[in-house]
Scaffold this motif. Structure first.
Motif, PDB file in Angstrom:
ATOM      1  N   LYS A  94      -8.451  58.275  50.989  1.00  0.00           N
ATOM      2  CA  LYS A  94      -8.583  58.297  52.447  1.00  0.00           C
ATOM      3  C   LYS A  94      -8.214  56.948  53.044  1.00  0.00           C
ATOM      4  O   LYS A  94      -7.554  56.875  54.098  1.00  0.00           O
ATOM      5  N   GLU A  95      -8.619  55.865  52.389  1.00  0.00           N
ATOM      6  CA  GLU A  95      -8.293  54.526  52.880  1.00  0.00           C
ATOM      7  C   GLU A  95      -6.781  54.293  52.863  1.00  0.00           C
ATOM      8  O   GLU A  95      -6.207  53.751  53.807  1.00  0.00           O
ATOM      9  N   LYS A  96      -6.145  54.740  51.796  1.00  0.00           N
ATOM     10  CA  LYS A  96      -4.690  54.593  51.703  1.00  0.00           C
ATOM     11  C   LYS A  96      -4.003  55.403  52.799  1.00  0.00           C
ATOM     12  O   LYS A  96      -3.035  54.935  53.417  1.00  0.00           O
ATOM     13  N   GLN A  97      -4.491  56.607  53.070  1.00  0.00           N
ATOM     14  CA  GLN A  97      -3.918  57.423  54.133  1.00  0.00           C
ATOM     15  C   GLN A  97      -4.103  56.744  55.487  1.00  0.00           C
ATOM     16  O   GLN A  97      -3.197  56.761  56.326  1.00  0.00           O
ATOM     17  N   ARG A  98      -5.286  56.131  55.705  1.00  0.00           N
ATOM     18  CA  ARG A  98      -5.510  55.422  56.970  1.00  0.00           C
ATOM     19  C   ARG A  98      -4.536  54.254  57.121  1.00  0.00           C
ATOM     20  O   ARG A  98      -3.996  54.019  58.206  1.00  0.00           O
ATOM     21  N   GLN A  99      -4.308  53.527  56.035  1.00  0.00           N
ATOM     22  CA  GLN A  99      -3.373  52.403  56.102  1.00  0.00           C
ATOM     23  C   GLN A  99      -1.963  52.883  56.410  1.00  0.00           C
ATOM     24  O   GLN A  99      -1.247  52.268  57.209  1.00  0.00           O
ATOM     25  N   LEU A 100      -1.548  53.983  55.783  1.00  0.00           N
ATOM     26  CA  LEU A 100      -0.214  54.527  56.057  1.00  0.00           C
ATOM     27  C   LEU A 100      -0.081  54.962  57.516  1.00  0.00           C
ATOM     28  O   LEU A 100       0.947  54.723  58.160  1.00  0.00           O
ATOM     29  N   GLU A 101      -1.123  55.611  58.041  1.00  0.00           N
ATOM     30  CA  GLU A 101      -1.092  56.042  59.437  1.00  0.00           C
ATOM     31  C   GLU A 101      -1.015  54.833  60.369  1.00  0.00           C
ATOM     32  O   GLU A 101      -0.286  54.839  61.366  1.00  0.00           O
ATOM     33  N   GLU A 102      -1.772  53.779  60.033  1.00  0.00           N
ATOM     34  CA  GLU A 102      -1.742  52.563  60.847  1.00  0.00           C
ATOM     35  C   GLU A 102      -0.356  51.929  60.832  1.00  0.00           C
ATOM     36  O   GLU A 102       0.160  51.482  61.860  1.00  0.00           O
ATOM     37  N   GLN A 107       4.849  50.857  63.555  1.00  0.00           N
ATOM     38  CA  GLN A 107       6.305  51.008  63.627  1.00  0.00           C
ATOM     39  C   GLN A 107       6.707  51.715  64.919  1.00  0.00           C
ATOM     40  O   GLN A 107       7.695  51.345  65.559  1.00  0.00           O
ATOM     41  N   LYS A 108       5.941  52.727  65.295  1.00  0.00           N
ATOM     42  CA  LYS A 108       6.261  53.434  66.538  1.00  0.00           C
ATOM     43  C   LYS A 108       6.100  52.517  67.744  1.00  0.00           C
ATOM     44  O   LYS A 108       6.911  52.549  68.674  1.00  0.00           O
ATOM     45  N   ILE A 109       5.050  51.686  67.727  1.00  0.00           N
ATOM     46  CA  ILE A 109       4.845  50.755  68.832  1.00  0.00           C
ATOM     47  C   ILE A 109       5.995  49.748  68.897  1.00  0.00           C
ATOM     48  O   ILE A 109       6.539  49.456  69.970  1.00  0.00           O
ATOM     49  N   ALA A 110       6.387  49.220  67.725  1.00  0.00           N
ATOM     50  CA  ALA A 110       7.493  48.263  67.691  1.00  0.00           C
ATOM     51  C   ALA A 110       8.780  48.916  68.172  1.00  0.00           C
ATOM     52  O   ALA A 110       9.570  48.312  68.907  1.00  0.00           O
ATOM     53  N   GLU A 113       8.587  49.256  71.974  1.00  0.00           N
ATOM     54  CA  GLU A 113       8.775  47.975  72.643  1.00  0.00           C
ATOM     55  C   GLU A 113      10.242  47.542  72.616  1.00  0.00           C
ATOM     56  O   GLU A 113      10.778  47.048  73.607  1.00  0.00           O
ATOM     57  N   SER A 114      10.899  47.753  71.478  1.00  0.00           N
ATOM     58  CA  SER A 114      12.311  47.372  71.404  1.00  0.00           C
ATOM     59  C   SER A 114      13.167  48.248  72.298  1.00  0.00           C
ATOM     60  O   SER A 114      14.152  47.786  72.875  1.00  0.00           O
ATOM     61  N   MET A 115      12.799  49.498  72.450  1.00  0.00           N
ATOM     62  CA  MET A 115      13.536  50.373  73.369  1.00  0.00           C
ATOM     63  C   MET A 115      13.335  49.901  74.806  1.00  0.00           C
ATOM     64  O   MET A 115      14.264  49.940  75.625  1.00  0.00           O
ATOM     65  N   GLN A 116      12.115  49.466  75.146  1.00  0.00           N
ATOM     66  CA  GLN A 116      11.842  48.995  76.499  1.00  0.00           C
ATOM     67  C   GLN A 116      12.635  47.722  76.801  1.00  0.00           C
ATOM     68  O   GLN A 116      13.042  47.499  77.934  1.00  0.00           O
ATOM     69  N   GLU A 117      12.864  46.895  75.756  1.00  0.00           N
ATOM     70  CA  GLU A 117      13.621  45.664  75.954  1.00  0.00           C
ATOM     71  C   GLU A 117      15.124  45.934  75.949  1.00  0.00           C
ATOM     72  O   GLU A 117      15.907  45.035  76.204  1.00  0.00           O
ATOM     73  N   GLY A 118      15.530  47.143  75.603  1.00  0.00           N
ATOM     74  CA  GLY A 118      16.939  47.487  75.591  1.00  0.00           C
ATOM     75  C   GLY A 118      17.621  47.180  74.282  1.00  0.00           C
ATOM     76  O   GLY A 118      18.844  47.178  74.194  1.00  0.00           O
ATOM     77  N   LYS A 119      16.852  46.914  73.256  1.00  0.00           N
ATOM     78  CA  LYS A 119      17.436  46.631  71.945  1.00  0.00           C
ATOM     79  C   LYS A 119      17.569  47.924  71.150  1.00  0.00           C
ATOM     80  O   LYS A 119      16.985  48.942  71.490  1.00  0.00           O
ATOM     81  N   GLY A 123      17.997  49.681  64.199  1.00  0.00           N
ATOM     82  CA  GLY A 123      18.208  48.493  63.379  1.00  0.00           C
ATOM     83  C   GLY A 123      16.888  47.817  63.055  1.00  0.00           C
ATOM     84  O   GLY A 123      16.651  47.384  61.938  1.00  0.00           O
ATOM     85  N   ASN A 124      16.008  47.724  64.046  1.00  0.00           N
ATOM     86  CA  ASN A 124      14.702  47.117  63.805  1.00  0.00           C
ATOM     87  C   ASN A 124      13.887  47.953  62.833  1.00  0.00           C
ATOM     88  O   ASN A 124      13.159  47.425  62.000  1.00  0.00           O
ATOM     89  N   LEU A 125      13.994  49.253  62.961  1.00  0.00           N
ATOM     90  CA  LEU A 125      13.245  50.133  62.069  1.00  0.00           C
ATOM     91  C   LEU A 125      13.700  49.942  60.633  1.00  0.00           C
ATOM     92  O   LEU A 125      12.884  49.858  59.720  1.00  0.00           O
TER      93      LEU A 125
END
Length: 180
Positions: A94-102, A107-110, A113-119, A123-125
Motif C-alpha cells: 500500500k505504501e508503494k502504491q501511495r508513492q507511485l500515485e504521489e 508529474q501531472k502538476i509539472a 505548469e509547463s503547459m501554462q508557461e507555454g513550454k 519533453g519535460n515528461l
C-alpha cells in the motif's frame, strides 16, 4: 489290519480320484493362482485390522492431553506469525502504491505548469521519466549511443534508378515476345 473297504468303496474312491485328477489337469494353474491371491488378500486384511485402533476416538485417548494442547498452541502461534507477515507485506504494498500515485500526481502538476508557461510538456515528461529511472536504478549505467551515419544518403529514391549500384531495374521491351 485296518478296516477293509468293500468293492463299492474302491470304485467310488477311483471315481473321485479320476474326477479330481481331471479337474486339476484342466484347471490346475487357475486354482493355484486363485489360492495365492486369496492368501495375499487374507494377509492384507489381517494387517489392516491389526493396525486400526480398536475403537472410535482411541487415537485421541492414546495421546496425552498436554501434548495435544501444546501442539494446538504451536499451530495457533504459527498461524498468527504468518498473518502478521502477510499484514506487513500488504502495508508495504500500500505504501508503494501511495508513492507511485504521489509521483504520478507530481508529474501531472509539472506537466500542467509547463503547459501554462507555454513550454512543451512532452519533453519535460520524458526528462522527468529519465531522471526517475536513473534515480531508481543506480546500478544500471546508461549507455550513450555513438553517432551513427545513415545507411543511405538523403536523396536516395529506389524508384528513380539513381544513386544505386549495379542493381537498377529497367522495364522490359515493348512488343511481341521473342518466344516461338
Amino acid at each position: 489290519p485296518g478296516p477293509s473297504l468293500g468293492r463299492g468303496g474302491l470304485e467310488g474312491l477311483e471315481v473321485l480320484q479320476h474326477t479330481v485328477g481331471s479337474l486339476l489337469s484342466s484347471y490346475g494353474w487357475y486354482i493355484l493362482l486363485a489360492a495365492v491371491a486369496l492368501y495375499l488378500l487374507v494377509q492384507k486384511v489381517s494387517r489392516s485390522l491389526a493396525a486400526r485402533p480398536s475403537g472410535p476416538g482411541a487415537a485421541e485417548m492414546a495421546e496425552e492431553p498436554d501434548v495435544v494442547v501444546r501442539r494446538q498452541e504451536a499451530l495457533a502461534a504459527a498461524r498468527l506469525r504468518m498473518q502478521e507477515e502477510l499484514n506487513a507485506q500488504a502495508e508495504k504494498y500500500k505504501e508503494k502504491q501511495r508513492q507511485l500515485e504521489e509521483e504520478k500526481r507530481r508529474q501531472k502538476i509539472a506537466m500542467w505548469e509547463s503547459m501554462q508557461e507555454g513550454k512543451s510538456y512532452k519533453g519535460n515528461l520524458k526528462l522527468n521519466q529519465q531522471e526517475a529511472e536513473s534515480g531508481a536504478s543506480t546500478s544500471a549505467v546508461p549507455k550513450s549511443k555513438p553517432n551513427k551515419k545513415p545507411l543511405r544518403g538523403g536523396g536516395y529514391n529506389p524508384l528513380s534508378g539513381e544513386g544505386g549500384g549495379t542493381c537498377s531495374w529497367r522495364p522490359g521491351r515493348r512488343g511481341p515476345s521473342a518466344g516461338g
